[in-house]
Structure formats: structure tokens, C-alpha cells
Write an enzyme that holds these catalytic residues in place. Structure first.
Site, PDB file in Angstrom:
ATOM      1  N   CYS A  80       0.800  -1.230   0.000  1.00 41.09           N
ATOM      2  CA  CYS A  80       0.000   0.000   0.000  1.00 41.09           C
ATOM      3  C   CYS A  80       0.828   1.272   0.000  1.00 41.09           C
ATOM      4  CB  CYS A  80      -0.970  -0.016   1.176  1.00 41.09           C
ATOM      5  SG  CYS A  80      -0.167  -0.146   2.797  1.00 41.09           S
TER       6      CYS A  80
ATOM      7  N   ASP B 112      -8.238   4.429  -3.729  1.00 42.58           N
ATOM      8  CA  ASP B 112      -7.369   3.392  -3.153  1.00 42.58           C
ATOM      9  C   ASP B 112      -6.752   2.569  -4.275  1.00 42.58           C
ATOM     10  OD1 ASP B 112      -6.045   1.540  -1.682  1.00 42.58           O
ATOM     11  OD2 ASP B 112      -7.757   0.917  -0.474  1.00 42.58           O
TER      12      ASP B 112
ATOM     13  N   HIS C  32      -2.818   0.635   6.640  1.00 44.09           N
ATOM     14  CA  HIS C  32      -3.056   0.846   5.209  1.00 44.09           C
ATOM     15  C   HIS C  32      -2.794   2.307   4.864  1.00 44.09           C
ATOM     16  CE1 HIS C  32      -4.493  -0.168   1.302  1.00 44.09           C
ATOM     17  NE2 HIS C  32      -5.551   0.618   1.356  1.00 44.09           N
TER      18      HIS C  32
END
Length: 652
Positions: A410, A470, A454
Site C-alpha cells: 500500500c 485506493d 493501510h
């Protein structure tokens, strides 16, 4: 010095003392870094084995102490903190057995060892630390009892009898300890300054750089537990917002310093709203997380312009926060020139290939920012992969990720995406926090672990404001939307998955018990203490009332303890206990013995009322056994006392 104190204890007494010291050291070692704990533990074993046969020379002791200082510095650095102080205490306790030569040394070792479990509570207050510390205290009391018996020259009683004696002491002390926990006024801050930890706990921070989250992504310990009051957000809405990172120096992302002092930017909440409570584990930082986006800051917290929450005090222990959040319909529809400049900032001389690609996309898309965002997500979905194994980046880290590696996790995806958007003229920033969570079926709450950390992105689009994007979900949606519970729920016929599911259920039940401990013990603060007697109609207790309650309870408890101890000493003799029971049987008939009445006089008085009771002969045998030892068989007398009863139906 008393000569008895300098005498040599027996070998079994030394072993008990060393065992108790080892049990006291164990909970402290479990809270230290693994390599350092192994080093100190190995040192304790070697020193103990050596000192059994000969005295350790002074120079070697000094060398060991210096070696421990070096090991602590190697693991924790030069800063003095709770970890380094506790590590130093553990090292000194490991070397202490070299001085075990006399009864005085044994008592000194045990007294010093009892500091270790209490020091462990500075690092962890969980039930495991409590259980290990209690075991150490019991072992130390047993060892002290052994030392007393050895020094007095008497044989040690059986272990079961020793455990009963120690158990009675703990039971007597328990009411006073509980009164201190529940009634002593809680202070918002300690009376003295508590040193900061030398080793920071894994958690979110104000910075993010490639490879910096490796330890965090491998940590499966809980970061927070969430109890929802009402609807539960869908998986694609379970984003737990933390620090927002806007500044980029070519390698690492960081926060803009004045954000915490600025007021929250406006946002229009959508119809979805959530009411929930977060139980936040200690991090030693101030950063909090909330479901994206929090409507307001709870007491003792601050909400900045990026809608990131921070606590007014460092989170050194478990904390509980009640929050409300809503999915934004529109988030900050206008950007000031300064905010736009900050969200477009890129350092010069970095990532030329990324800049060239972004300019190409801008030429092809014109003014359609949303099209550029969509194009980047489609590219990531088509050509990239998710992995935690990544090489260390070079100078042009984003170029290397987007055009060479095309694999990462991430922090790589979010950071590269924001750089690409800024190069195309779209304001963007990195948001860190957590994603997902697993429902605990035993307590009906959600557990978010540190490995759920994250990072995602927010891009500013005209007419919509900040929009969550995202890029990790584009390449690995299971990383965001699936939970371990979901995966184990499939293919139940597979033996491996079924075993894994049972193990997961066991872990969830353990976490449920830990949460109960947190709620009952760790989260008992001054506010809850003031409401302690609300069920009895007392709305709030002041500190002075709490002190008065504690003093009253303490005086009553100490009085009861003194009476029980005195009674136990009086009735330690089984013959005396049996004789008192005989007196209790006659007292039920109105023939109780007067305080100043001798046993024989009382027996004659009873026989005047109950001629057939034959109490005088039994009383004479008891008097001979108590005051003219050897004139009667104690075992036979004890059996007769236990069997003796007033004649059935007899009444004075």
C-alpha cells in the site's frame, strides 16, 4: 550483624530462592526485545550454575555488568526510558545470584526480585503479566517461609501445607488490595514524571517512506477494537482514517506541521452515519484513527483541517473513545491557493519518467481530471501485483516502482499514485490509517490489527472536493475487502481450513477475554470511579468521599485480618479446636462456658443440668493433655472430642 543471618542455608532453600527469583524475572523478560531477553536469561542461568560451586570474582562481575550495559545500549540506544530502565533491572537481577551465600543474601535476593514483576507492569498490564507476577509473588512467599524454617532449624512442612498458609495470606490481603484499586482516587496524571519508552510501540506515525512499514505489516497484535451501536459499515467503508501526509521530499512523506492547529475543513455528510466506540491500544503517540470521516472530536482530542484526530496526551495506555462518523457526500469543495500549492508540491530532480507520463496523460485527457484518475487505476489493475517483498528503492523510487518493479504494497501504491496525480496537475495527498477488521462473534465487536495498517490516496476533483482513491484495492481488493474470517468461511470440507478456522475461533475467544480484562481493569479511570456507586443512588463520588470510603473499609479489613490471624494462632492446636466445638454444641442448649470459667468447673456445672453427659471425665483428659503433657493419648482424646454430643433430647 546477627550470626544467624550469615549462616549458610541448606541447598533446597537456595534452590527455592533461585526459582522464585527466576519466576519474578520471567514477566519482565517477556516484555523486552527478544535478543536482549535471551541474553539476560542465558546470563542468569550461567551465573546461577557457576555460583553453586564457587564465588564469582569481583572483576568478572564488573565485566558482566559492563557487558550488560553494552547489550542494552546496542538494543535500545543511549536514551533513558522505561524499556532501558527495566532492562537494566533485569540484568542486575540476573547477576544478583552471585551473592547468594547466607540467609540475609537469600532475603535480599527475593526482595530485589519482587521489583521485577512490578516493573513489568510499566510495559504491559495484560492478564498474562498479572498471572505470571502473581505466581512469582507466591513463589517468593514460599521461599521466604523456607528460609525462616531453615534458619530456625526445623523441617519444612509439606508443600500443600505451605501453599495453604500462603493462600490464607493472599486471601486476607485481597480485600484491602481490591479496596485500594476501586476506591483510591485516580489522578489524571502521575505524581511523578514517567520516563518515555526507549522502544516505540509499532503504530502509525507522521511519516511514511518505502520499506518503513515492514515491521508493522507483520504484527498481528490488535491495534483497536470497535463496538458499533447500530448499523455496521460495509467492507468498502471500513477505512480508519489517521494522519494525512502532504509533504514529499522525493523519498518520504510527512505531515504539514500547522494542520493540528487549524480548524476542520467543511464537508457535507451523506445519509450513512455510524455510532461506535473505539478501544485504542497504547502506542505512546498522540495520533488516533476514526472511521472516515469523523463528525467531531471527542473530549480530550483534536480534529485538524484534514479530519485527522489526535489525543491531547500521549496514548501510554488503553483508551476508549466514543465517536460518530459519516460517509462524505462532498469534502472541502474549495481549496485555497496555499492548500492547492501544498497538494501539488513535488521536489525537483526526481522521477522524470513519472512526470513525462503524467504530462502525456494530461495532454490526452484535457481538463478531465476524473479521466486521469480512472486511467491510472485501470493501468494498476492491469499490470501491477501486490507483494510485501520489495527491494530497497533508489533515488527515483516512484519511477522504479511504476516502470520497473510494478509490485509492492500500500505505501508504494499510494505514494506513487499521488506523485503521478500531482505531476498531472491534480491536487492529491496520502492518507494513512487502517482498513478492514474482523468481527469477534463472542463479543460482537470488530478487531483491527496492526497488520491492517493501510495507506490510500485522496485526489481533489472539481465539484466533488477530496475523493478517496485506493490504488491498492485496484490490484488486490482482497487486501481491503476480504477478512480472514471470510476466507476461512469457505471450503469447510477442507481439513486444513477447518483446523485453521478452529484455531482462529480460539484466538477470537482469547481476544474476547482480553477485552473483558481491558474493560474491567485497564479502562477503570477517574470518571468510572466517580460513578462507582451510581447503582445505589449516589450519582458521583468526590475524591474526599472516595478517601473516606477507602479509610473505613481499610480499618475494617485490617481489624478483621488481625482477628482472623489471632484466632488462627489460638486455634492452631487441633485438640483446642475440637474442645471449642464441644463448647459450641452445649452453647446451643444454653450451657455456654463463661469467659473466666475453668474447663472442669464448666463441666461440673453442665453435669448438674445433664447428669448423663459424662463431660467431666472428658474435660479432665483435655486438661491433662493441655497442661500436663504425656498423661493421655492425644489421638484417642481428639477422636472422643469430635464424637462427643449432648444426650439426644436432653434439656436443662
Amino acid at each position: 550483624m546477627n550470626a544467624a543471618d550469615t549462616a549458610l542455608p541448606r541447598r533446597d532453600t537456595r534452590i527455592w530462592s533461585l526459582l522464585a527469583a527466576a519466576l519474578a524475572l520471567l514477566p519482565l523478560l517477556l516484555q523486552l526485545p527478544g535478543m536482549l531477553a535471551l541474553t539476560i536469561g542465558a546470563l542468569a542461568v550461567l551465573v546461577t550454575a557457576w555460583s553453586q560451586h564457587r564465588t564469582l570474582p569481583g572483576p568478572i562481575k564488573l565485566l558482566l555488568i559492563a557487558g550488560m550495559f553494552v547489550a542494552i545500549y546496542w538494543q535500545m540506544g543511549a536514551g533513558l526510558g522505561r524499556d532501558s530502565g527495566c532492562a537494566l533491572l533485569a540484568a542486575m537481577l540476573a547477576i544478583k545470584p552471585t551473592e547468594l551465600r547466607s540467609f540475609r543474601d537469600a532475603r535480599s535476593l527475593l526482595g530485589f526480585a519482587l521489583f521485577a514483576p512490578f516493573a513489568a507492569f510499566l510495559l504491559d498490564q495484560g492478564p498474562a503479566s498479572w498471572a505470571l507476577s502473581l505466581t512469582a509473588v507466591v513463589a517468593a512467599l514460599l521461599a521466604l517461609q523456607r528460609i525462616s524454617d531453615d534458619q530456625a532449624g526445623v523441617a519444612a512442612p509439606p508443600l500443600r501445607q505451605q501453599l495453604r498458609a500462603v493462600g490464607r495470606l493472599l486471601v486476607l490481603a485481597l480485600p484491602l488490595a481490591m479496596a485500594g484499586f476501586w476506591l483510591l482516587p485516580r489522578l489524571p496524571t502521575p505524581l511523578w514524571g514517567t520516563p518515555e519508552r526507549s522502544l516505540s510501540r509499532p503504530g502509525l506515525s507522521d511519516t511514511m517512506e518505502p520499506g518503513g512499514w515492514g515491521e508493522l505489516m507483520a504484527d498481528d497484535s490488535p491495534a483497536l477494537r470497535v463496538q458499533f451501536f447500530g448499523p455496521v459499515p460495509a467492507p468498502d467503508q471500513r477505512y480508519w482514517r489517521g494522519p494525512v501526509l502532504t509533504r514529499f521530499d522525493g523519498r518520504s512523506w510527512s505531515r504539514i506541521g500547522n494542520r493540528r492547529q487549524s480548524a476542520p475543513a467543511g464537508f457535507t455528510a451523506g445519509p450513512q452515519r455510524w455510532d461506535y466506540q473505539i478501544e485504542y491500544e497504547a502506542t505512546d503517540h498522540r495520533d488516533l484513527v476514526a472511521l472516515d470521516l469523523p463528525l467531531s472530536a471527542p473530549p480530550a482530542a483534536h480534529l485538524d483541517s484534514d479530519y485527522s484526530l489526535s489525543s491531547e496526551r500521549p496514548l501510554n495506555g488503553l483508551s476508549i473513545w466514543r465517536l460518530q462518523s459519516a460517509a462524505p457526500r462532498q469534502f472541502q469543495s474549495q481549496l485555497s491557493p496555499t492548500q492547492r500549492q501544498q497538494a501539488l508540491q513535488l521536489p525537483k530532480g526526481f522521477n522524470p519518467r513519472t512526470l513525462q507520463l503524467a504530462q502525456q496523460w494530461r495532454t490526452q485527457a484535457g481538463n478531465d481530471d476524473a479521466a486521469i484518475v480512472q486511467r491510472s487505476l485501470e493501468w494498476i489493475h492491469r499490470e501491477f501485483a501486490y507483494t510485501l517483498v520489495t527491494p530497497l528503492p533508489g533515488r527515483h523510487s516512484v519511477d522504479e516502482f511504476l516502470f520497473d518493479q510494478k509490485a509492492g504494497y500500500c505505501e508504494h501504491f499510494s505514494g506513487a499514485f499521488v506523485v503521478l496525480m500531482r505531476a498531472a496537475g491534480i491536487p492529491a495527498r496520502v492518507v494513512t490509517g487502517y482498513a478492514g477488521g474482523v468481527r469477534n462473534p463472542y463479543g460482537d465487536y470488530w478487531v483491527v490489527r496492526r497488520m491492517d495498517a493501510h495507506a490510500w490516496a485522496e485526489a481533489w476533483l472539481p465539484g466533488r472536493g477530496w475523493v478517496r482513491v485506493d490504488p491498492t484495492a485496484a490490484v488486490a481488493p482482497e487486501r481491503i475487502y476480504d477478512t480472514l474470517e471470510d476466507r476461512l468461511g469457505t471450503n469447510t470440507g477442507n481439513a486444513g481450513l477447518d483446523l485453521a478456522g478452529r484455531w482462529t475461533g480460539l484466538l477470537q475467544y482469547g481476544d474476547y477475554l482480553r477485552r473483558g480484562w481491558n474493560n474491567a481493569v485497564l479502562s477503570f479511570d477517574a470518571q468510572r470511579q466517580s460513578r462507582l456507586l451510581r447503582a445505589f443512588g449516589v450519582a458521583k463520588l468526590s475524591p474526599s468521599q472516595l478517601v473516606a470510603l477507602f479509610a473505613t473499609f481499610a480499618i475494617a479489613t485490617v481489624g478483621l485480618m488481625a482477628w482472623l490471624l489471632a484466632r488462627g494462632e489460638r486455634q492452631r492446636d487441633p485438640l483446642l479446636r475440637a474442645w471449642h466445638r464441644v463448647g459450641q454444641r452445649y452453647a446451643r442448649l444454653g450451657l455456654a462456658r463463661e469467659p473466666a470459667e475453668t474447663a472442669l468447673n464448666w463441666a461440673h456445672r453442665v453435669e448438674l443440668q445433664l447428669p448423663d453427659c459424662r463431660l467431666s471425665a472428658l474435660s479432665q483428659r483435655f486438661s491433662d493433655a493441655r497442661y500436663a503433657g504425656g498423661l493421655t493419648d492425644d489421638d484417642s482424646l481428639l477422636a472422643d472430642l469430635r464424637r462427643h454430643r449432648p444426650k439426644p433430647g436432653a434439656r436443662p
